[in-house]
Design an enzyme around this catalytic site. Structure first.
Site, mmCIF file in Angstrom:
data_model
loop_
_atom_site.group_PDB
_atom_site.id
_atom_site.type_symbol
_atom_site.label_atom_id
_atom_site.label_comp_id
_atom_site.label_asym_id
_atom_site.label_seq_id
_atom_site.Cartn_x
_atom_site.Cartn_y
_atom_site.Cartn_z
ATOM 1 C CG LEU A 181 -20.481 48.059 -117.911
ATOM 2 C CD1 LEU A 181 -20.570 46.547 -118.023
ATOM 3 C CD2 LEU A 181 -19.120 48.452 -117.363
ATOM 4 N N GLY A 224 -24.215 49.460 -127.239
ATOM 5 C CA GLY A 224 -23.905 48.569 -128.357
ATOM 6 C C GLY A 224 -24.935 48.727 -129.452
ATOM 7 N N GLY A 225 -24.869 47.818 -130.426
ATOM 8 C CA GLY A 225 -25.801 47.871 -131.536
ATOM 9 C C GLY A 225 -27.235 47.641 -131.096
ATOM 10 N NE ARG A 253 -29.165 54.531 -123.339
ATOM 11 C CZ ARG A 253 -28.473 55.663 -123.263
ATOM 12 N NH1 ARG A 253 -27.504 55.800 -122.395
ATOM 13 N NH2 ARG A 253 -28.756 56.666 -124.054
ATOM 14 C CG ASP A 281 -21.859 42.079 -134.798
ATOM 15 O OD1 ASP A 281 -21.022 42.463 -135.641
ATOM 16 O OD2 ASP A 281 -22.541 42.852 -134.098
#
Ligand SMILES: *[C@@H]1O[C@H](CO)[C@@H](O)[C@H](O)[C@H]1NC(C)=O
Ligand SMILES: *[C@@H]1O[C@H](CO)[C@@H](O)[C@H](O)[C@H]1NC(C)=O
Ligand SMILES: *[C@@H]1O[C@H](CO)[C@@H](O)[C@H](O)[C@H]1NC(C)=O
Ligand SMILES: *[C@@H]1O[C@H](CO)[C@@H](O)[C@H](O)[C@H]1NC(C)=O
Length: 662
Positions: free
Chosen positions: A356, A359-360, A363, A476
């Site tokens: 999908l 990100g930080g 996966r 965040d």
């Protein structure tokens, strides 16, 4: 070795003298039950850790535990109907073969005499003699005989197992995302094994009885789950208080009480969660230990000494190995723990077709759980610091209990080698940034959708900041962490995850978790995340949504452009803040646009003390409070706290509301 202090119970008894000179107990608190002298019968016992275990996961048993002295004595003849309040933490953990037990109840009764009461659906309350009781039942079976509404409900019972009123288990909270304040109901599964808390409050004057349910360690939700008017004067003059639980033939579960407090004519004293015996041993481990104890002496007596020693040695190795595999946090209560195999199957072996995004932290893969068909998103986080990962996993247990319509729900987790896999519910409409920074006009969000998402995110953030015993800083907040569900509600994802950095980055790097453009100035300087740094990021986020520009970008001349400063400059230059709005937006009320832009600047004020708390932000957004008068472009350039008061005295309320927060 020092014993774990949380295993000791703190029993506080407050005595008052009544007119006749007797000492009468009016209040008690058990933060765990070790050393207490509860009146127990049936299968009930106090575990080594200080848990009141009413039933174990065995068939057809009942167990009761009552406070040894009757309460309400002092009121005899004085008040017909005294007030009381009580709260307790319980857990219902079914056996592996069974989905639920029967259930349990908080009981008030003139005689604590339930030893003859029947198991199964009678919850250990009813005997052929007939018993007198008020019970708050936590019932996990839909029993037609007692007209139960479903297999997961809370009910008020008076001398009879047919409840006088009942409701599906859960809690309500106020949802301010629309223009009208509406109540949202969040269901809780009683037999999930999660520790949950119940509050029972009775007002003798109005005869109003309230029952409230929540997950631990949430604050008490409002309004209550059940509210009922009932005259309790017939049996309150002298009554015992305690608990009852039962299992059935096939429905077997461990019913446990972890802490309990009670007070007459006042609010029950709050439980201290850090003292509660929340670390519970696994039932399988228990069973295995019992087997060992039976087996060990026989071996030693029948075999030669040498054989015995060898056996001991092997056993120790085996125990040590088990200990290494089974870490402490893994036996704590919390969100579901998945096996790696199940997650691998759900995502087709983590195939790239299921990816999908990245990100930080790692996966994210789409998956479908068998056999329920539940759509999930699996985040794979790998770390070189497996110890840090283990520490962080303890926090997952808290994160897994958060439930709110504006948060992406964490369903479970899995630890596999040096990897942590987090399982979330899948959001069909992906993340908000895809809609904001798209060039395809068909994906453009209109203003009312954007405002709805902003309000939703504020509501989710309020829940994190203020609804839990422990403040949860998101750390965040940004558009790519706002996911959209099927109804296009904004939901915050990745909450609490930035804490991974604290545990898992090595000591040499000083990395501040968060994303450029959303970082408050004091966060980059001192590295400490607070509620005010979350509010800063929220401010940058709402400007991004209104202006359709990224928080940090380059202008046509290749110069760095910080959105917060840019909006201020546009306002200063043209005198009209709405000039900063996304030019692609057409119809929107000017007042709403102005409100959101000014609020964005206020939230992202360089001084933390000048930012409003998130509760106040909600009030501004809902129009319950006007924005403080006197804010101007200059106001947002201030960097000295004293100037805030001088420039805009009316802002003092904003400032104090923040410093007064938790
Ligand atoms: C019960 O809840 C209602 C609604 O929130 C509240 O007005 C009432 O004061 C509560 N009663 C008690 C005894 O707590
Ligand atoms: C409550 O019940 C008692 C006993 O039945 C009765 O004497 C009393 O008047 C009742 N109180 C109210 C307010 O109805
Ligand atoms: C709860 O117990 C812990 C450990 O004894 C103590 O440090 C803390 O102050 C207590 N908290 C409250 C609110 O009493
Ligand atoms: C959001 O998801 C729902 C359900 O999958 C879908 O019907 C709807 O069209 C989606 N909305 C947008 C704007 O993509």
């Amino acid at each position: 070795m020092m014993p774990n202090t949380s295993w000791f119970c703190i029993l506080l008894v407050v005595c008052v003298s009544d007119a006749a000179g007797f000492d009468t107990e009016t209040e008690f608190i058990y933060n765990g039950f070790a050393g207490s002298n509860l009146q127990l019968d049936g299968s009930a016992y106090i575990t080594q850790e200080g848990i009141l275990s009413l039933t174990t996961a065995s068939s057809d048993i009942t167990g009761h535990g009552f406070h040894p002295n009757p309460m309400f004595m002092e009121f005899q003849g004085m008040y017909a109907n005294p007030s009381f309040s009580t709260t307790f933490v319980f857990s219902i953990a079914p056996d592996y073969s069974s989905r639920t037990g029967e259930g349990m109840a908080f009981v008030i009764s003139p005689a604590a005499d339930f030893a003859a009461a029947m198991p199964g659906g009678y919850l250990g309350l009813h005997s052929y003699r007939g018993n007198t009781f008020l019970a708050i039942e936590l019932d996990t079976v839909a029993n037609q005989e007692f007209k139960d509404i479903d297999d997961n409900h809370v009910g008020i019972d008076l001398n009879n197992l047919v409840s006088i009123t009942s409701c599906s288990a859960g809690y309500s909270y106020q949802d301010n995302t629309g223009n009208i304040i509406q109540l949202t109901f969040e269901e809780l599964r009683l037999s999930s094994g999660d520790p949950m808390q119940v509050w029972v409050d009775y007002d003798g004057g109005s005869m109003n009885l309230n029952v409230t349910l929540a997950l631990v360690p949430m604050y008490k939700p409002s309004p209550p789950l059940l509210s009922y008017t009932v005259n309790l004067s017939t049996f309150l003059p002298q009554a015992y208080v305690g608990f009852s639980a039962s299992t059935g033939d096939k429905r077997v579960a461990a019913h446990q009480i972890l802490g309990w407090s009670f007070k007459l004519n006042g609010l029950a004293p709050p439980l201290n969660y850090s003292l509660l015996p929340l670390k519970r041993e696994h039932q399988i481990q228990d069973a295995e230990k019992k087997k060992l104890i039976k087996w060990l002496p026989a071996t030693l007596s029948s075999l030669a000494m040498v054989t015995g020693l060898t056996a001991c040695f092997l056993l120790r190795c085996w125990c040590n190995r088990r200990r290494e595999n089974q870490e402490d946090w893994e036996s704590e209560l919390g969100p579901r723990r998945f096996s790696y195999k199940i997650l691998r199957a759900a995502t087709n072996g983590f195939s790239s077709r299921h990816l999908l995004g990245k990100g930080g932290f790692g996966r994210v893969y789409a998956g479908v759980l068998d056999p329920s068909g539940l759509r999930i998103a699996v985040k794979r986080i790998s770390s070189e610091s497996s110890q840090g990962l283990a520490q962080f996993t303890a926090e997952i247990l808290i994160l897994g209990r958060l439930r709110h319509r504006n948060l992406v729900r964490l369903i479970g987790y899995c630890r596999h080698k040096d990897e942590l896999l987090l399982v979330y519910e899948q959001m069909p409409n992906r993340s908000l940034d895809k809609y904001l920074h798209t060039i395809k006009t068909k994906n453009m969000l209109i203003w009312s959708q954007r405002l709805h998402i902003i309000k939703g995110v504020a509501s989710g953030l309020l829940y994190l900041h203020e609804d839990w015993e422990q403040v949860i800083i998101h750390r965040d907040v940004k558009a790519s962490n706002v996911l959209l569900d099927a109804e296009m509600n904004g939901r915050l994802g990745d909450f609490g995850l930035a804490r991974l950095h604290d545990h898992c980055v090595d000591a040499h790097t000083t990395h501040v978790a968060g994303t450029m453009g959303y970082l408050a100035p004091e966060l980059t300087r001192f590295g400490k995340a607070t509620k005010a740094t979350d509010v800063f990021a929220f401010g940058a986020f709402i400007l991004e949504v209104a202006c359709g520009r990224r928080p940090v970008g380059l202008n046509a001349r290749g110069e760095l452009l910080v959105l917060v400063e840019w909006v201020r400059e546009v306002w200063e230059a043209s005198g009209c803040i709405a000039d900063a709005m996304d030019p692609r937006l057409e119809d929107y009320p000017a007042t709403e646009a102005e409100l959101v832009l000014k609020l964005g600047l206020l939230c992202s004020h360089p001084l933390p003390a000048a930012r409003p708390g998130i509760r106040l932000v909600m009030q501004y957004l809902d129009g319950d409070m006007p924005l403080p008068a006197g804010i101007s472009p200059d106001y947002f350039a201030i960097t000295d706290v004293d100037d805030v008061f001088e420039m805009a005295p009316s802002l003092a309320t904003t400032v104090t509301s923040l410093s007064g927060g938790r």
